[in-house]
Design a protein around this motif. Structure first.
Motif, PDB file in Angstrom:
ATOM      1  N   LYS A  29       0.840  -1.201   0.000  1.00  9.37           N
ATOM      2  CA  LYS A  29       0.000   0.000   0.000  1.00  9.37           C
ATOM      3  C   LYS A  29       0.872   1.248   0.000  1.00  9.37           C
ATOM      4  CE  LYS A  29      -3.875  -2.350   2.255  1.00  9.37           C
ATOM      5  NZ  LYS A  29      -3.241  -3.655   2.495  1.00  9.37           N
ATOM      6  N   LEU A  30       0.634   2.173   0.939  1.00  7.00           N
ATOM      7  CA  LEU A  30       1.342   3.446   0.934  1.00  7.00           C
ATOM      8  C   LEU A  30       2.795   3.333   1.381  1.00  7.00           C
ATOM      9  CD1 LEU A  30      -1.439   5.822   2.327  1.00  7.00           C
ATOM     10  CD2 LEU A  30      -0.720   5.494  -0.043  1.00  7.00           C
ATOM     11  N   SER A  31       3.185   2.222   1.985  1.00  3.83           N
ATOM     12  CA  SER A  31       4.576   2.083   2.434  1.00  3.83           C
ATOM     13  C   SER A  31       5.539   2.018   1.258  1.00  3.83           C
ATOM     14  CB  SER A  31       4.741   0.839   3.305  1.00  3.83           C
ATOM     15  OG  SER A  31       4.495  -0.344   2.566  1.00  3.83           O
ATOM     16  N   TYR A  36      10.680   3.104  -1.397  1.00  5.16           N
ATOM     17  CA  TYR A  36      11.437   3.687  -2.498  1.00  5.16           C
ATOM     18  C   TYR A  36      12.560   4.583  -1.973  1.00  5.16           C
ATOM     19  CZ  TYR A  36      12.571   6.395  -6.653  1.00  5.16           C
ATOM     20  OH  TYR A  36      13.241   7.000  -7.684  1.00  5.16           O
ATOM     21  N   LEU A  37      12.235   5.376  -0.958  1.00  2.68           N
ATOM     22  CA  LEU A  37      13.238   6.275  -0.380  1.00  2.68           C
ATOM     23  C   LEU A  37      14.343   5.472   0.298  1.00  2.68           C
ATOM     24  CD1 LEU A  37      14.088   9.187   0.183  1.00  2.68           C
ATOM     25  CD2 LEU A  37      12.713   9.102   2.282  1.00  2.68           C
ATOM     26  N   SER A  38      13.971   4.412   1.035  1.00  2.00           N
ATOM     27  CA  SER A  38      14.965   3.562   1.702  1.00  2.00           C
ATOM     28  C   SER A  38      15.885   2.907   0.680  1.00  2.00           C
ATOM     29  CB  SER A  38      14.273   2.477   2.530  1.00  2.00           C
ATOM     30  OG  SER A  38      13.519   3.024   3.578  1.00  2.00           O
ATOM     31  N   GLY A  39      15.319   2.440  -0.435  1.00  2.00           N
ATOM     32  CA  GLY A  39      16.129   1.834  -1.475  1.00  2.00           C
ATOM     33  C   GLY A  39      17.070   2.837  -2.112  1.00  2.00           C
ATOM     34  N   PHE A  40      16.559   4.040  -2.345  1.00  2.00           N
ATOM     35  CA  PHE A  40      17.382   5.087  -2.960  1.00  2.00           C
ATOM     36  C   PHE A  40      18.571   5.457  -2.074  1.00  2.00           C
ATOM     37  CE2 PHE A  40      18.316   9.618  -3.628  1.00  2.00           C
ATOM     38  CZ  PHE A  40      18.642   9.602  -4.983  1.00  2.00           C
ATOM     39  N   LEU A  41      18.355   5.449  -0.764  1.00  2.00           N
ATOM     40  CA  LEU A  41      19.409   5.846   0.175  1.00  2.00           C
ATOM     41  C   LEU A  41      20.356   4.695   0.531  1.00  2.00           C
ATOM     42  CD1 LEU A  41      17.311   8.089   2.612  1.00  2.00           C
ATOM     43  CD2 LEU A  41      18.880   8.837   0.800  1.00  2.00           C
ATOM     44  N   THR A 357      17.131  -5.835   2.828  1.00  2.00           N
ATOM     45  CA  THR A 357      15.799  -5.528   2.303  1.00  2.00           C
ATOM     46  C   THR A 357      15.785  -4.174   1.607  1.00  2.00           C
ATOM     47  OG1 THR A 357      14.821  -6.807   4.126  1.00  2.00           O
ATOM     48  CG2 THR A 357      13.357  -5.362   2.898  1.00  2.00           C
ATOM     49  N   LYS A 358      16.492  -3.203   2.173  1.00  2.00           N
ATOM     50  CA  LYS A 358      16.538  -1.871   1.548  1.00  2.00           C
ATOM     51  C   LYS A 358      17.211  -1.929   0.178  1.00  2.00           C
ATOM     52  CE  LYS A 358      16.353   0.768   5.847  1.00  2.00           C
ATOM     53  NZ  LYS A 358      17.114   1.587   6.836  1.00  2.00           N
ATOM     54  N   ILE A 359      18.208  -2.798   0.031  1.00  2.48           N
ATOM     55  CA  ILE A 359      18.836  -2.956  -1.295  1.00  2.48           C
ATOM     56  C   ILE A 359      17.803  -3.476  -2.291  1.00  2.48           C
ATOM     57  CG2 ILE A 359      20.585  -4.231  -2.599  1.00  2.48           C
ATOM     58  CD1 ILE A 359      22.322  -4.213  -0.071  1.00  2.48           C
ATOM     59  N   ARG A 362      15.521  -0.990  -4.070  1.00  5.12           N
ATOM     60  CA  ARG A 362      16.028  -0.195  -5.186  1.00  5.12           C
ATOM     61  C   ARG A 362      15.397  -0.634  -6.500  1.00  5.12           C
ATOM     62  NH1 ARG A 362      20.768   2.671  -3.850  1.00  5.12           N
ATOM     63  NH2 ARG A 362      21.413   2.813  -6.043  1.00  5.12           N
ATOM     64  N   ASP A 363      15.182  -1.936  -6.627  1.00  5.74           N
ATOM     65  CA  ASP A 363      14.533  -2.472  -7.836  1.00  5.74           C
ATOM     66  C   ASP A 363      13.028  -2.636  -7.661  1.00  5.74           C
ATOM     67  OD1 ASP A 363      16.724  -2.621  -9.420  1.00  5.74           O
ATOM     68  OD2 ASP A 363      16.709  -4.792  -9.684  1.00  5.74           O
ATOM     69  N   ASP A 364      12.614  -2.965  -6.444  1.00  2.60           N
ATOM     70  CA  ASP A 364      11.214  -3.349  -6.240  1.00  2.60           C
ATOM     71  C   ASP A 364      10.688  -2.759  -4.927  1.00  2.60           C
ATOM     72  OD1 ASP A 364       8.749  -4.494  -6.218  1.00  2.60           O
ATOM     73  OD2 ASP A 364       9.438  -6.576  -6.232  1.00  2.60           O
ATOM     74  N   PRO A 365      10.295  -1.481  -4.925  1.00  3.39           N
ATOM     75  CA  PRO A 365       9.767  -0.872  -3.689  1.00  3.39           C
ATOM     76  C   PRO A 365       8.433  -1.462  -3.263  1.00  3.39           C
ATOM     77  CG  PRO A 365       9.508   0.621  -5.551  1.00  3.39           C
ATOM     78  CD  PRO A 365      10.336  -0.525  -6.042  1.00  3.39           C
ATOM     79  N   PHE A 366       7.798  -2.233  -4.153  1.00  2.54           N
ATOM     80  CA  PHE A 366       6.528  -2.869  -3.796  1.00  2.54           C
ATOM     81  C   PHE A 366       6.733  -4.156  -2.995  1.00  2.54           C
ATOM     82  CE2 PHE A 366       5.262  -0.340  -7.477  1.00  2.54           C
ATOM     83  CZ  PHE A 366       4.093   0.227  -7.025  1.00  2.54           C
ATOM     84  N   TYR A 367       7.982  -4.634  -2.916  1.00  2.00           N
ATOM     85  CA  TYR A 367       8.204  -5.928  -2.260  1.00  2.00           C
ATOM     86  C   TYR A 367       7.937  -5.836  -0.759  1.00  2.00           C
ATOM     87  CZ  TYR A 367      10.316 -10.082  -0.323  1.00  2.00           C
ATOM     88  OH  TYR A 367      10.515 -11.241   0.380  1.00  2.00           O
ATOM     89  N   LYS A 368       7.343  -6.914  -0.233  1.00  2.00           N
ATOM     90  CA  LYS A 368       7.146  -7.038   1.214  1.00  2.00           C
ATOM     91  C   LYS A 368       7.348  -8.497   1.608  1.00  2.00           C
ATOM     92  CE  LYS A 368       3.920  -6.341   5.049  1.00  2.00           C
ATOM     93  NZ  LYS A 368       2.519  -6.051   5.451  1.00  2.00           N
ATOM     94  N   PHE A 369       8.197  -8.721   2.587  1.00  2.86           N
ATOM     95  CA  PHE A 369       8.405 -10.074   3.087  1.00  2.86           C
ATOM     96  C   PHE A 369       7.250 -10.451   4.014  1.00  2.86           C
ATOM     97  CE2 PHE A 369      10.230 -12.547   6.735  1.00  2.86           C
ATOM     98  CZ  PHE A 369      10.235 -13.769   6.078  1.00  2.86           C
TER      99      PHE A 369
END
Length: 476
Positions: A29-31, A36-41, A357-359, A362-369
């Protein structure tokens, strides 16, 4: 045209990727914005790979060949090309080959799986051989979780982590690095160099056999291993003489917790420890825990799947015939099914898990474990252990003074028969008998004159672990 296009997507296993994306998006959802920001950083290491034009043409030919066959065969995996690989300021000469069997490894022409062999005696991240895999082929972080559990339980765990890769100047995004089966794996786990192998009906495959066979001691170890496995197959020695029962008990319990049964059977890898002369498991490819598959359900545990004779080389069948192993497995299963166990585990790995997970984001901000699936899995296992076990007791013979009672165990678990009693007639006869799966025993009890045979019950529990005591009637 749509039907044909759908067939192509299915063949390349692209439809599974799209399905997972849809389900993950529904969960995040909104997370997705914070992901995306976590992956970018995040700041993953980056690999730069350079392959000459002729080499790429050869790799492309191997891909087309596998797509036409519907599977990556040994013929495609034997295709090898030279390449240069850079990590930081270090430049390495390497060989690249296609790897895997299923087409998800090569479904995307831009993001394929490769086996990497480092040349000139050098190592990358301490490894001479490793695989570069699209993270989705190992269900993103799921494989990392499985290896972390193996590490916690003292098993031989592959190094598995995420980096970013560039091929001939094209950004390929995030890749998983998975360690190969060789001496560096054992060195990293502080294990003595020994034989790593896989087993199929009537044959075993030794990893790096050409190299290790040059050493006479290693050749003798291979011969000892082959002889021992043959003896186990022929029931000439107990499986506990050659298999590390404690480590296989942990191995099977982790697979049950992860719902990762893809890791057994043809995907099983083993290590023959030259110090203990015992075989240990090496686990990979759990292939489980994703939202697109839905919540896991316990239809069977390892102990259910491997009852009976089975294939002579299906070692799990023979392990579950060993009472000591079964008791250790059930003990491990109970331990891993305690909520406190998972709470402590996730607390221990929290920092590393967050980095990896943050890495991926970078490719898939929709992913959730689906972390909650593991806790649900614990509850399902406890419920499975507490189920009704269909233990049948009946009167076999009545001579008016001594009664013979036959007890049959129709469950996959070894049963401890506790007592036979009459709740209304003040009668109790302790038993302390063990009934193995699929077996039956007969026992005799003497009844007091006023005790009515039609009013007897019996109590039992799963042998070897603390679990609920069940009661049932003795069939008149």
């Amino acid at each position: 045209m749509l039907i044909l296009y759908g067939a192509v997507l299915q063949k390349n296993q692209t439809t599974a990727t799209m399905q997972q994306l849809v389900f993950n998006a529904a969960e995040t959802k909104l997370s997705v914005f914070s992901n995306y920001l976590s992956g970018f950083l995040s700041s993953p290491a980056r690999m730069y790979i350079d392959v000459e034009f002729e080499g790429m043409q050869l790799l492309n030919y191997a891909r087309e060949s596998a797509l036409s066959k519907g599977i990556i065969t040994d013929e495609e995996q034997e295709v090898t090309v030279k390449a240069k690989l850079s990590v930081g300021s270090e430049v390495y000469r390497v060989e690249l080959s296609p790897t895997g069997q299923n087409l998800d490894m090569i479904g995307s022409i831009d993001k394929r799986a490769y086996k990497v062999k480092v040349l000139e005696g050098k190592k990358i991240y301490g490894m001479e051989e490793f695989k570069l895999l699209p993270p989705i082929s190992r269900h993103h972080i799921v494989e990392w979780i499985g290896h972390a559990l193996e590490n916690k339980e003292g098993l031989i765990a592959l190094r598995y982590f995420f980096i970013e890769a560039t091929l001939n100047g094209d950004d390929l995004g995030v890749y998983a690095i998975e360690e190969h089966f060789n001496k560096e794996l054992l060195e990293n786990r502080k294990a003595r160099e020994g034989i790593i192998f896989s087993a199929k009906p009537n044959q075993i495959k030794i990893f790096n056999e050409k190299i290790i066979s040059k050493d006479i001691n290693k050749r003798n170890q291979i011969r000892l291993l082959q002889s021992a496995l043959q003896s186990v197959k022929n029931n000439e020695i107990e499986i506990g003489r050659i298999f590390d029962l404690e480590k296989f008990a942990s191995h099977f319990a982790i697979i049950d917790l992860m719902d990762g049964y893809h890791a057994v059977g043809v995907n099983s890898i083993y290590y023959f420890n030259p110090v203990t002369n015992l075989i240990e498991p090496i686990t990979r490819e759990y292939n489980s825990l994703r939202y697109s598959d839905g919540q896991p359900n316990v239809d069977e545990l390892m102990i259910d799947m491997y009852q009976g004779e089975g294939d002579g080389w299906a070692f799990a069948n023979k392990l579950f015939k060993n009472n000591e192993f079964t008791a250790q497995y059930l003990t491990q299963l109970l331990k891993l099914s305690d909520q406190k166990y998972l709470d402590e585990f996730f607390e221990e790995v929290d920092e590393d898990l967050s980095i990896q997970t943050k890495i991926l984001y970078r490719d898939d901000p929709f992913y959730k474990f689906p972390k909650e699936y593991m806790y649900e899995r614990q509850q399902q296992i406890i419920g499975w252990l507490n189920q009704d076990l269909s233990i049948v007791a009946s009167i076999d013979e009545d001579n008016h003074a001594l009664y013979n009672i036959k007890v049959r165990n129709n469950s996959p678990f070894p049963i401890e028969l506790i007592k036979i009693f009459s709740p209304n007639q003040n009668f109790e006869s302790l038993s302390n008998n063990i009934v193995l799966p699929g077996k039956e025993i007969s026992l005799s009890i003497g009844l007091e004159p006023k005790v009515i045979m039609n009013d007897l019950n019996f109590s039992y529990k799963i042998y070897g672990i603390q679990n609920i005591v069940r009661e049932a009637i003795v069939v008149p």
